[in-house]
Scaffold this active site. Structure first.
Site, PDB file in Angstrom:
ATOM      1  N   CYS A   1       7.653 -45.998   1.447  1.00 59.96           N
ATOM      2  CA  CYS A   1       8.599 -45.028   0.888  1.00 59.96           C
ATOM      3  C   CYS A   1       9.372 -45.628  -0.286  1.00 59.96           C
ATOM      4  O   CYS A   1       9.309 -46.837  -0.543  1.00 59.96           O
ATOM      5  CB  CYS A   1       9.585 -44.573   1.965  1.00 59.96           C
ATOM      6  SG  CYS A   1       8.862 -43.487   3.198  1.00 59.96           S
TER       7      CYS A   1
ATOM      8  N   HIS B   1      14.049 -41.476  -0.099  1.00 60.36           N
ATOM      9  CA  HIS B   1      15.119 -41.303   0.882  1.00 60.36           C
ATOM     10  C   HIS B   1      16.238 -42.287   0.611  1.00 60.36           C
ATOM     11  O   HIS B   1      16.080 -43.260  -0.131  1.00 60.36           O
ATOM     12  CB  HIS B   1      14.595 -41.470   2.322  1.00 60.36           C
ATOM     13  CG  HIS B   1      14.079 -42.838   2.640  1.00 60.36           C
ATOM     14  ND1 HIS B   1      14.905 -43.891   2.984  1.00 60.36           N
ATOM     15  CD2 HIS B   1      12.812 -43.334   2.690  1.00 60.36           C
ATOM     16  CE1 HIS B   1      14.189 -44.974   3.232  1.00 60.36           C
ATOM     17  NE2 HIS B   1      12.900 -44.658   3.055  1.00 60.36           N
TER      18      HIS B   1
END
Length: 225
Positions: free
Chosen positions: A200, A184
């Site tokens: 992440c 992301h």
């Protein structure tokens, strides 16, 4: 009486000579048109022209006569069953046409492979201690523009957008049924390259937009140390 016999002889000679001359002319015409030799074709063929078949070009002569020779019939039959050898080679190599993503945690970079060659490389931030990014082979399971983020500890919800903690794009590849991890964007570009996330892989917004366009649901992701 002798004179009549002489005239008759001359007439017969002239008739015989005329017949011989007619036969000679007829024989010459048959030889010229090829009718004396059945193996000689009288069809007219233009110059060869390229016929595009896949990645190959084969020169083929197309007869103008409606009656095709045996040679042309054989040639056309072989072209009908032609298989492009380049496509055969590609089909024999598994994964040659597939895009693959490789995450190297040690050098904090993500690599995109296509046709077994690197087409892109992006710096990333990885999971911090206690929230390490999982190692293994995965597949992309979720793609989203401007994702909404729920903080895994506080439960606070952040609206999507460029200034969101998840940035412009979300590309998920791991889930335990409750939490999902993936690539992301981030507004904090200074932290890209560090071990600061909750598992992440953070990227610059411009980079995650590029990666988003290069992968699809089902694209393989390999995360290694």
């Amino acid at each position: 009486m002798a004179r009549n016999e002489s005239v008759a002889s001359m007439v017969m000679f002239l008739c015989f000579g005329t017949a011989i001359l007619s036969l000679a002319v007829h024989w010459h015409n048959m030889r010229t048109t090829g009718q004396l030799d059945p193996s000689v074709s009288t069809e007219v063929y233009p110059q060869g022209s390229p016929v595009e078949l896949g990645n190959s070009a084969i020169a083929a002569s197309v007869p103008t006569s409606p009656q095709k020779s045996a040679e042309w019939t054989t040639q056309k039959s072989s072209l009908d069953g032609f298989t492009d050898p380049v496509n055969q080679i590609k089909q024999s190599i598994p994964g040659l046409n597939k895009t693959q993503v490789v995450v190297d945690l040690s050098d904090r970079r993500t690599y995109v492979f296509r046709y077994n060659e690197v087409i892109a490389s992006y710096p990333i931030a990885i999971g911090k201690k206690g929230w390490e990014t999982p190692i293994g082979n995965f597949k992309i399971i979720h793609k989203e523009h401007h994702p909404i983020w729920r903080h895994p500890i506080t439960g606070a919800v952040y609206d999507g957008g460029t200034d969101s903690p998840l940035g412009d794009r979300w590309i998920g590849f791991w889930s335990d049924g409750r939490y999902e991890l993936g690539f992301h964007g981030t507004p904090n570009v200074d932290l890209v390259g560090a071990a600061v996330s909750h598992g992440c892989l953070r990227m610059r917004n411009s980079d995650v937009r590029m990666l988003y366009s290069q992968v699809n649901i089902g694209t393989q992701v390999s995360v290694r140390e």
